[in-house]
Design a protein around this motif. Structure first.
Motif, PDB file in Angstrom:
ATOM      1  N   MET A 172       0.796  -1.224   0.000  1.00  0.00           N
ATOM      2  CA  MET A 172       0.000   0.000   0.000  1.00  0.00           C
ATOM      3  C   MET A 172       0.830   1.277   0.000  1.00  0.00           C
ATOM      4  O   MET A 172       0.296   2.376   0.092  1.00  0.00           O
ATOM      5  N   VAL A 173       2.160   1.143  -0.050  1.00  0.00           N
ATOM      6  CA  VAL A 173       3.024   2.323  -0.054  1.00  0.00           C
ATOM      7  C   VAL A 173       2.867   3.026  -1.397  1.00  0.00           C
ATOM      8  O   VAL A 173       2.933   2.386  -2.447  1.00  0.00           O
ATOM      9  N   SER A 174       2.633   4.322  -1.367  1.00  0.00           N
ATOM     10  CA  SER A 174       2.421   5.066  -2.606  1.00  0.00           C
ATOM     11  C   SER A 174       3.210   6.368  -2.541  1.00  0.00           C
ATOM     12  O   SER A 174       2.733   7.374  -2.021  1.00  0.00           O
ATOM     13  N   ARG A 181      -5.606  11.196  -5.261  1.00  0.00           N
ATOM     14  CA  ARG A 181      -7.025  11.384  -4.914  1.00  0.00           C
ATOM     15  C   ARG A 181      -7.828  10.133  -5.256  1.00  0.00           C
ATOM     16  O   ARG A 181      -8.684   9.697  -4.488  1.00  0.00           O
ATOM     17  N   THR A 182      -7.559   9.561  -6.417  1.00  0.00           N
ATOM     18  CA  THR A 182      -8.339   8.390  -6.850  1.00  0.00           C
ATOM     19  C   THR A 182      -8.049   7.172  -5.978  1.00  0.00           C
ATOM     20  O   THR A 182      -8.949   6.417  -5.621  1.00  0.00           O
ATOM     21  N   LEU A 183      -6.770   6.987  -5.659  1.00  0.00           N
ATOM     22  CA  LEU A 183      -6.390   5.833  -4.837  1.00  0.00           C
ATOM     23  C   LEU A 183      -6.706   6.052  -3.355  1.00  0.00           C
ATOM     24  O   LEU A 183      -6.887   5.096  -2.604  1.00  0.00           O
ATOM     25  N   GLY A 184      -6.751   7.314  -2.945  1.00  0.00           N
ATOM     26  CA  GLY A 184      -6.955   7.616  -1.528  1.00  0.00           C
ATOM     27  C   GLY A 184      -5.653   7.514  -0.747  1.00  0.00           C
ATOM     28  O   GLY A 184      -5.585   6.836   0.284  1.00  0.00           O
ATOM     29  N   VAL A 185      -4.625   8.177  -1.253  1.00  0.00           N
ATOM     30  CA  VAL A 185      -3.301   8.107  -0.617  1.00  0.00           C
ATOM     31  C   VAL A 185      -3.157   9.200   0.434  1.00  0.00           C
ATOM     32  O   VAL A 185      -3.471  10.355   0.185  1.00  0.00           O
ATOM     33  N   GLU A 186      -2.686   8.820   1.599  1.00  0.00           N
ATOM     34  CA  GLU A 186      -2.448   9.793   2.674  1.00  0.00           C
ATOM     35  C   GLU A 186      -1.183   9.418   3.436  1.00  0.00           C
ATOM     36  O   GLU A 186      -0.819   8.234   3.496  1.00  0.00           O
ATOM     37  N   GLN A 187      -0.560  10.416   4.046  1.00  0.00           N
ATOM     38  CA  GLN A 187       0.587  10.134   4.904  1.00  0.00           C
ATOM     39  C   GLN A 187       0.092   9.467   6.184  1.00  0.00           C
ATOM     40  O   GLN A 187      -0.938   9.852   6.752  1.00  0.00           O
ATOM     41  N   ILE A 188       0.826   8.453   6.633  1.00  0.00           N
ATOM     42  CA  ILE A 188       0.420   7.717   7.828  1.00  0.00           C
ATOM     43  C   ILE A 188       0.506   8.641   9.051  1.00  0.00           C
ATOM     44  O   ILE A 188       1.423   9.465   9.166  1.00  0.00           O
ATOM     45  N   ALA A 189      -0.454   8.516   9.941  1.00  0.00           N
ATOM     46  CA  ALA A 189      -0.448   9.326  11.165  1.00  0.00           C
ATOM     47  C   ALA A 189       0.598   8.786  12.143  1.00  0.00           C
ATOM     48  O   ALA A 189       0.926   7.591  12.113  1.00  0.00           O
ATOM     49  N   ALA A 235       5.752   7.587   5.820  1.00  0.00           N
ATOM     50  CA  ALA A 235       5.467   7.307   4.411  1.00  0.00           C
ATOM     51  C   ALA A 235       3.976   7.498   4.096  1.00  0.00           C
ATOM     52  O   ALA A 235       3.175   7.824   4.978  1.00  0.00           O
ATOM     53  N   ARG A 236       3.627   7.292   2.842  1.00  0.00           N
ATOM     54  CA  ARG A 236       2.248   7.515   2.380  1.00  0.00           C
ATOM     55  C   ARG A 236       1.639   6.191   1.902  1.00  0.00           C
ATOM     56  O   ARG A 236       2.310   5.374   1.271  1.00  0.00           O
ATOM     57  N   TYR A 237       0.368   6.014   2.200  1.00  0.00           N
ATOM     58  CA  TYR A 237      -0.286   4.729   1.933  1.00  0.00           C
ATOM     59  C   TYR A 237      -1.664   4.935   1.331  1.00  0.00           C
ATOM     60  O   TYR A 237      -2.340   5.921   1.606  1.00  0.00           O
ATOM     61  N   ALA A 238      -2.080   3.930   0.554  1.00  0.00           N
ATOM     62  CA  ALA A 238      -3.447   3.900   0.041  1.00  0.00           C
ATOM     63  C   ALA A 238      -4.234   2.914   0.896  1.00  0.00           C
ATOM     64  O   ALA A 238      -4.319   1.723   0.572  1.00  0.00           O
ATOM     65  N   VAL A 239      -4.758   3.383   1.998  1.00  0.00           N
ATOM     66  CA  VAL A 239      -5.461   2.491   2.929  1.00  0.00           C
ATOM     67  C   VAL A 239      -6.486   3.296   3.734  1.00  0.00           C
ATOM     68  O   VAL A 239      -6.295   4.491   3.971  1.00  0.00           O
ATOM     69  N   ARG A 240      -7.550   2.629   4.092  1.00  0.00           N
ATOM     70  CA  ARG A 240      -8.574   3.270   4.936  1.00  0.00           C
ATOM     71  C   ARG A 240      -8.930   2.325   6.083  1.00  0.00           C
ATOM     72  O   ARG A 240      -9.159   1.150   5.857  1.00  0.00           O
ATOM     73  N   HIS A 241      -8.980   2.827   7.280  1.00  0.00           N
ATOM     74  CA  HIS A 241      -9.418   2.049   8.445  1.00  0.00           C
ATOM     75  C   HIS A 241      -8.585   0.774   8.625  1.00  0.00           C
ATOM     76  O   HIS A 241      -9.126  -0.312   8.852  1.00  0.00           O
ATOM     77  N   CYS A 242      -7.269   0.907   8.505  1.00  0.00           N
ATOM     78  CA  CYS A 242      -6.377  -0.243   8.685  1.00  0.00           C
ATOM     79  C   CYS A 242      -6.426  -0.709  10.141  1.00  0.00           C
ATOM     80  O   CYS A 242      -6.345   0.105  11.061  1.00  0.00           O
ATOM     81  N   VAL A 243      -6.564  -2.014  10.329  1.00  0.00           N
ATOM     82  CA  VAL A 243      -6.573  -2.562  11.694  1.00  0.00           C
ATOM     83  C   VAL A 243      -5.246  -3.250  12.017  1.00  0.00           C
ATOM     84  O   VAL A 243      -5.073  -3.815  13.085  1.00  0.00           O
ATOM     85  N   GLY A 244      -4.315  -3.246  11.052  1.00  0.00           N
ATOM     86  CA  GLY A 244      -3.008  -3.852  11.299  1.00  0.00           C
ATOM     87  C   GLY A 244      -3.034  -5.368  11.306  1.00  0.00           C
ATOM     88  O   GLY A 244      -2.329  -6.007  12.073  1.00  0.00           O
ATOM     89  N   ALA A 245      -3.857  -5.954  10.431  1.00  0.00           N
ATOM     90  CA  ALA A 245      -3.917  -7.418  10.363  1.00  0.00           C
ATOM     91  C   ALA A 245      -2.584  -7.999   9.903  1.00  0.00           C
ATOM     92  O   ALA A 245      -2.263  -9.145  10.212  1.00  0.00           O
ATOM     93  N   GLY A 246      -1.808  -7.214   9.172  1.00  0.00           N
ATOM     94  CA  GLY A 246      -0.448  -7.610   8.825  1.00  0.00           C
ATOM     95  C   GLY A 246      -0.318  -8.539   7.646  1.00  0.00           C
ATOM     96  O   GLY A 246       0.770  -9.020   7.376  1.00  0.00           O
ATOM     97  N   SER A 247      -1.405  -8.802   6.948  1.00  0.00           N
ATOM     98  CA  SER A 247      -1.333  -9.709   5.797  1.00  0.00           C
ATOM     99  C   SER A 247      -1.508  -8.949   4.489  1.00  0.00           C
ATOM    100  O   SER A 247      -2.148  -9.434   3.558  1.00  0.00           O
TER     101      SER A 247
END
Lengths: 178, 413
Positions: free
Chosen positions: B84-86, B123-131, B156-168
């Motif tokens: 998901m790194v973008s 914008r299309t992918l939904g990329v944001e810098q990780i908090a 870094a920046r990621y294309a992810v929403r509501h990540c719970v850290g499942a790690g897979s």
């Protein structure tokens, strides 16, 4: 005078004894080594030699798993371990002390190119299979505190407290380097 | 055999394919996307597993003596299996030149020209810098190490929403947090009228003269051949796939540049591992997202590399390295008791660093004339020659088969 037949038989025997690829090809091992309990015991012992402390129901399963390319070689490999143990004066590979079993495996790794490749592949397969717990996603591997691929660590435990204290100087404002 | 007509045929469905397919379909073009791999079902195909058999279904690799390359073969290409790194390529990447001084990128194409397009993709992918609060332990400890050394470290920046850290992340996000191409570009392209065909491999491209069209020859996974004609063909089948397709198509494309398949710049990954000193907090390999969330650009100007930590699960660690402790002369080195001692430290005390950089474009994709892998000696000589020049090279295509490039398969109208 040596006859042509004797020469050919002698040459074939020499080839068989000295050439590992040919021995593998002609299945130069007792018939009992095909998926036998003996081979299973030897292969399990091999895994605990490569990974001291390893335990579990699937220790040797990957060696005979037809999804992996090692399966056709597993009987030959088990027989090779047994043969090398006999050369060290042991009654079987399983009966050897850990130091002796390490010596057997090391001797295989010091063997000819094909034998070396076989032993390296077996070590790799043993490590992947055991540490990754490839036959049970939920079980993981206690030896390395791997609780399985399905373990979801609670969010609060995924990071250390007071996260700001870990961060220093950043070169960018948004994570993208200019 | 039926031939279908389109305005544009896009070969591939990954990151290089989906954006042009979407924009062209939105502009009214008749677009066809061809994907060699299967259509994925996130609920059934994305799994939290370490089973190599699952991974081998979608993730493929090509390796040679000195380089290896991993890629995905499924709808969405690598987007389903990436971490998901973008991030945007730095200006230095666009300014790269090969040994002869020739620019790798066109003169007017630089970071400034690309930024508006990066903005659109973000914008299309939904990329944001990780908090700060979302950086997992491994990233926290890496950042602390860099701070202690006086070096910089960025989130870094990621294309992810509501990540719970499942790690897979690399086996497909099982909770649907990953923003992959089937959550944005590809359904939008289909909605705009683009057609996506999966389990269909483009094996050759040719040119028809009257009217001037490209023709794509494709083979189904279960057999059967199909033809597609288009005014425009976009080749986006990945580094190896695109080069391989063009090389196979050379008999139908006589003006194809001799440089195709050569001068390929990979990202030059170098990995190193160390044991954390006492007093440093644990860097937990098995908790949180797959990528540790941070990257250091400290050496970008001086060495052209970025450095970041990695969090491989056991399968990935064992597959990619024979770890042993430097200076430990006990035998054996990568198995037995010394290896187990290291593996016990792996989860909490091991730090794995990855350097990615702007490497010389020295790799090449080649097809043998007889369709078989071979020329190992020649390859070794070539690799040795390039190593001598401080470069690395390899054949990337040991299993390539030369397809029957029969011009009769290309119908002329």
């Amino acid at each position: 005078m040596i006859t042509r037949k004797d020469f050919l038989l002698g040459a074939a025997a020499a080839l068989l004894a000295g050439c590992t690829p040919v021995r593998i090809l002609v299945r130069d091992y007792p018939a009992g080594f095909d998926r036998s309990p003996v081979a299973e015991r030897i292969l399990r012992r091999f895994v605990t030699t490569v990974i001291p402390g390893a335990d579990g129901p699937h220790l040797a399963r990957a060696f005979t798993d037809s999804d992996y390319p090692f399966a056709p070689y597993a009987p030959f490999f088990a027989h090779d371990l047994a043969t090398r143990a006999l050369r060290l004066g042991a009654t079987s590979f399983e009966a050897l002390e850990p130091r002796g079993r390490v010596a057997v495996v090391q001797a295989g790794l010091d063997g000819d190119a094909t034998t070396r490749k076989l032993y390296r592949a077996a070590i790799f397969l043993a490590q992947v299979s055991f540490y990754a717990g490839i036959y049970d996603d939920a079980a993981g591997c206690d030896l390395i505190e791997f609780q399985g691929a399905r373990e979801l660590v609670p969010r609060a435990q995924q990071r250390h407290a007071q996260p700001e204290r870990f961060f220093g100087r950043a070169l960018t404002g948004d994570g993208n380097y200019a | 055999m039926e031939t279908e007509e389109f305005d544009v045929v896009v070969i591939g469905t990954g990151f290089g394919a989906a954006p042009p397919a979407l924009r062209l379909a939105q502009a009214g073009a008749r677009v066809l996307m061809l994907e060699k791999g299967p259509r994925l079902r996130p609920t059934g195909d994305f799994r939290q597993t370490q089973d190599p058999r699952y991974l081998r279904r979608f993730i493929k690799s090509v390796s040679a003596n000195t380089v290896g390359l991993t890629y995905a073969e499924a709808l969405g290409g690598g987007s389903a299996f990436y971490e998901m790194v973008s991030l945007r390529a730095p200006s230095k990447a666009f300014a790269q030149r090969e040994a002869g001084g020739r620019r790798l990128w066109p003169e007017r194409l630089d970071r400034g020209a690309m930024d508006p397009w990066y903005d659109l993709a973000d914008r299309t992918l939904g990329v944001e810098q990780i908090a700060v609060d979302d950086v997992p332990k491994t990233g926290q400890v890496f950042s602390l190490l860099m701070r202690n050394l006086g070096f910089s470290c960025d989130r870094a920046r990621y294309a992810v929403r509501h990540c719970v850290g499942a790690g897979s992340c690399v086996t497909g996000c099982p909770v649907g947090a990953k923003r992959w191409l089937m959550t944005n570009y590809l359904p939008a392209a289909e909605e705009a009228g683009a057609r996506i065909e999966t389990d269909l491999e483009a094996v050759a491209v040719g040119v028809l003269r009257h009217p001037r069209r490209y023709q794509v020859l494709a083979r189904g996974r279960e057999g059967g051949w199909r033809h597609f004609n288009a005014r425009t063909v976009i080749l986006a089948g990945g580094t190896v796939g695109t080069a391989r397709l063009l090389l196979r198509s050379r008999p139908q494309l006589p003006r194809l540049s001799p440089r195709v398949g050569k001068h390929i710049a990979l990202n030059g990954g170098v990995k190193a591992a160390g044991i954390l000193a006492d007093g440093l907090p644990d860097g937990d390999m098995f908790s949180g997202r797959s990528h540790p969330g941070v990257i250091s650009y400290q050496f970008m100007e001086s060495h052209g590399i970025s450095v970041f930590p990695a969090k491989p699960l056991p399968l990935q660690l064992i597959s990619s390295a024979r770890i042993r402790l430097e200076g430990d002369d006990r035998q054996p080195v990568y198995w037995g008791e010394p290896h187990v001692e290291l593996m016990r430290l792996y989860r909490r005390r091991m730090m794995i660093l990855v350097a990615l950089g702007l490497t010389p474009p020295a790799a090449s994709v080649e097809l043998d004339g007889d369709g078989k892998a071979g020329g190992l000696d020649a390859h070794r000589r070539r690799a040795a020659r390039l190593r001598h020049r401080g470069q690395r090279a390899a054949r990337l295509d040991p299993h390539a088969q030369r397809l029957p490039a029969d011009p009769r398969r290309f119908r002329r109208r």
